[in-house]
Each structure stands twice: as C-alpha cells, then as structure tokens.
Design a protein around this motif. Structure first.
Motif, PDB file in Angstrom:
ATOM      1  N   GLU A  14      11.278  24.275  27.969  1.00  0.00           N
ATOM      2  CA  GLU A  14      11.705  25.633  27.622  1.00  0.00           C
ATOM      3  C   GLU A  14      10.830  26.215  26.510  1.00  0.00           C
ATOM      4  OE1 GLU A  14      13.867  27.731  29.000  1.00  0.00           O
ATOM      5  OE2 GLU A  14      14.417  26.266  30.528  1.00  0.00           O
ATOM      6  N   MET A  28      15.520  32.479  30.173  1.00  0.00           N
ATOM      7  CA  MET A  28      15.523  31.436  29.163  1.00  0.00           C
ATOM      8  C   MET A  28      16.838  30.670  29.248  1.00  0.00           C
ATOM      9  SD  MET A  28      13.354  30.859  26.681  1.00  0.00           S
ATOM     10  CE  MET A  28      13.351  29.249  26.090  1.00  0.00           C
ATOM     11  N   ASN A  29      16.752  29.379  29.309  1.00  0.00           N
ATOM     12  CA  ASN A  29      17.940  28.534  29.419  1.00  0.00           C
ATOM     13  C   ASN A  29      18.266  27.927  28.055  1.00  0.00           C
ATOM     14  OD1 ASN A  29      19.987  26.843  30.189  1.00  0.00           O
ATOM     15  ND2 ASN A  29      18.682  25.438  31.330  1.00  0.00           N
ATOM     16  N   GLU A  47       7.433  27.066  27.950  1.00  0.00           N
ATOM     17  CA  GLU A  47       7.545  28.281  28.764  1.00  0.00           C
ATOM     18  C   GLU A  47       7.655  29.513  27.867  1.00  0.00           C
ATOM     19  OE1 GLU A  47      10.908  30.262  31.569  1.00  0.00           O
ATOM     20  OE2 GLU A  47      10.490  28.147  31.925  1.00  0.00           O
TER      21      GLU A  47
END
Length: 185
Positions: free
Chosen positions: A60, A1-2, A63
C-alpha cells in the motif's frame, strides 16, 4: 487506498506489544515494526506482523508513493497524547493518521540556504500550542488540518506534524532517490 491492514495492525500492536520510545516522537508510545539502517535490519517479532501485515502494508505504501521498488527503511506506529512533540519529519517520509486530530506544516523551500534556515525554524517550532495561528506563508511554508486516513508524503520536503491530544498514526520513511542515508532525520 486500503486502510484496513493499517487499522488492524494498529489494534494488534496496541493490544499485544509493549510500547517503546522513539526520539522522533517525544512522550508518545511507539511500536517499531521495521527499521533498516546501514548496519542492520530490524523487524518486529509480533507474529502477525510478518505473517499477515508486512506485505500488504508495504504494498500500500509503495502504491501510494507511486514507486513499486521503493525501499522502505522505517515503519512505526505512534500513539500520541496531549504531551507529544514530534521532531520535523525528514524528506521522503510520510505519516498516515488513523485516529485523532493533527495539524501539519510543509516546507516549500528547496534551495540549500533557504531549506537549512527553514529547517532550523521548524526545530524551533516543534512544540507549538496553536500551530494554526502561525503565519506559515511568511516562511514559504503552508499549514493545514490533517484528515484521518489521509496520508502525508510531500516527497523531498520536510514537514512538522502536530498531534492534538490522542492521535494514532503510522510513520514511514523511504530511502530517497539520491541514495541518502538510511533512518536519519
């Protein structure tokens, strides 16, 4: 995870945008970046939002919820303080805590009558000085301390979120699979 685009966007917004109010987060500074309703679509005029952060942040989120086609209908930055009270967070919504401490309680009741009764109780407990002392198990719920940079997304279940002091978090909402209403609680 960014988490980098979320942290960078939060810093830009706090620095360059004027805070606004949001009925879901009483006494908090809010910065709405995206809101989709049945009649209109709002997107922030902050230049770096559309240029730099919209696509990576939404990617993100999609996702994280494991749905590449998820229709995000709200994306808001919230800067809470010691007086902030949060309304119960609707199903198919989530919170990403970037800074500060918080506590959450998730409703496990899924049948209609128990769900309604628990939701009313969640509204009664919106403001709780010591949510960690509440016996959540007696109400078929569970409570826990929220970690920073760990997203909460319990799917169709609603939950209470209790920021402790100053907390910075993103709220996001996704149009549910059943085609429920946009932007409602």
């Amino acid at each position: 995870m960014n988490y980098q685009p979320f942290n960078d966007l939060a810093q830009e917004a706090i620095r360059y945008m004027n805070p606004e109010t949001d009925w879901r987060f009483i006494h908090a500074d809010c910065y709405t970046f995206y809101n989709l309703t049945t009649t209109n679509r709002y997107t922030s005029s902050l230049p770096v939002w559309e240029e730099k952060y919209h696509a990576p942040c939404f990617a993100e989120i999609r996702e994280f919820v494991k749905d590449p086609n998820a229709m995000i209908d709200n994306f808001t930055l919230v800067v809470a303080n010691e007086h902030t009270i949060c309304h119960p967070v609707r199903g198919y919504s989530g919170i990403w805590t970037l800074e500060g401490n918080a506590y959450a309680a998730i409703n496990n009741n899924q049948d209609a009558e128990d769900f309604h009764r628990t939701k009313l109780g969640m509204y009664r407990r919106m403001e709780s000085h010591s949510p960690h002392l509440v016996r959540w198990g007696d109400m078929n719920m569970f409570g826990f301390d929220v970690s920073t940079e760990k997203a909460l997304f319990p799917g169709p279940r609603i939950f209470n979120y209790y920021p402790r002091g100053k907390a910075v978090f993103f709220y996001f909402a996704i149009k549910d699979k059943e085609g429920g209403p946009y932007g409602t609680n």
